[in-house]
Design an enzyme around this catalytic site. Structure first.
Site, short mmCIF file in Angstrom:
data_model
loop_
_atom_site.label_atom_id
_atom_site.label_comp_id
_atom_site.label_asym_id
_atom_site.label_seq_id
_atom_site.Cartn_x
_atom_site.Cartn_y
_atom_site.Cartn_z
N LYS A 18 -41.12 -44.22 4.54
CA LYS A 18 -41.63 -43.48 3.38
C LYS A 18 -41.28 -44.18 2.06
CE LYS A 18 -38.02 -39.89 3.27
NZ LYS A 18 -37.26 -40.45 4.41
N ARG A 92 -36.27 -31.59 1.42
CA ARG A 92 -35.99 -31.79 2.85
C ARG A 92 -35.83 -30.46 3.58
NH1 ARG A 92 -32.15 -37.10 3.60
NH2 ARG A 92 -33.41 -38.46 2.31
N ARG A 126 -31.23 -51.23 11.23
CA ARG A 126 -31.23 -51.12 9.76
C ARG A 126 -29.84 -51.36 9.18
NH1 ARG A 126 -33.91 -46.05 6.45
NH2 ARG A 126 -32.01 -44.92 6.89
N ARG A 159 -24.91 -47.92 8.19
CA ARG A 159 -24.43 -46.54 8.03
C ARG A 159 -24.03 -45.98 9.38
NH1 ARG A 159 -28.70 -43.33 4.31
NH2 ARG A 159 -28.27 -41.86 5.96
N ARG A 170 -29.43 -37.28 14.45
CA ARG A 170 -29.92 -37.28 13.06
C ARG A 170 -31.41 -36.94 13.00
NH1 ARG A 170 -30.04 -42.68 9.38
NH2 ARG A 170 -30.72 -41.75 7.44
#
Length: 223
Positions: A18, A92, A126, A159, A170
């Site tokens: 996004k 969110r 990532r 992370r 998550r």
């Protein structure tokens, strides 16, 4: 500058691309890209009221609560009442969506639907530069030097919640929180969903949708 005050939101789970879609929309249509993550990083650096509050949670390894993010975003949006914008990372939750209703009426909401396995692979690969929020993917967007940010030479980190064992939980958590938000915007007739595994294949459809609402500054090919 967009031809009128367009207010838009891009929804999508972590790893859905996004941020990339928002950057392309901002460039192509002259909307301000407002990222909740970027505002939070700036607030933490500046040591303002929200930054101090957020830091207390982050230092304990906790997520920054809804009401803190909502307060930060309401402050930022109230400064931009006369500007067209595009929200990334907010709302969110249903509570955040209702707070947003209190200050503006959205024109459109774009929802990115990416298969679970694709998201899992993207997130596990990532790595992030903590100071700027720059994101690298070791598979298709690696840094020039492994483990090092291209611009600053500072180390990259993975992370905790991007580590493979944390990713599934998550994504489930995102899905549970986002479902009522998606239903709300769907019921208003402003939700536009796009499915796929590659941002470059989804983008032309997003571009066409927006072109019907705002005069583009750049052609699809220029992105």
């Amino acid at each position: 500058m967009a031809s009128r005050l367009v207010r838009a939101v891009v929804l999508g789970p972590p790893g859905s691309g996004k941020g990339t879609v928002c950057e392309r929309i901002a460039r192509s249509f002259g909307l301000q890209h407002l990222s909740s993550g970027q505002f939070l990083r700036e607030s933490l650096r500046a040591g303002g009221e929200v930054g101090v509050l957020a830091k207390q949670y982050l230092e304990r390894g906790l997520l920054v609560p809804d009401h803190v993010i909502t307060r930060m975003m309401m402050t930022e949006l109230e400064k931009r009442q006369e500007q067209p914008w595009l929200l990334d990372g907010f709302p969110r939750t249903l509570g955040q969506a209702k707070a947003l209703d209190g200050i503006c009426e959205l024109d459109l909401v774009i929802s990115l639907n990416i298969p679970f396995e694709t998201l899992k692979d993207r997130l596990s690969a990532r790595w992030i530069h903590p100071g700027s929020g720059r994101v690298y993917n070791m598979d298709f967007n690696p840094p020039h030097v492994q483990g090092i940010d291209d611009l600053t030479g500072e180390p990259l980190v993975q992370r905790e919640d991007d580590k493979p064992e944390a990713v599934a939980a998550r994504l489930r958590k995102y899905k549970d929180a986002a479902k009522p938000v998606i239903e709300l915007y769907k019921s208003r007739g402003i939700l536009h969903s796009f499915s796929g595994t590659e941002t470059n294949k989804i983008w032309p459809y997003v571009y066409t949708l927006l072109s019907n609402k705002i005069a583009p500054l750049l052609s699809d090919e220029e992105n």
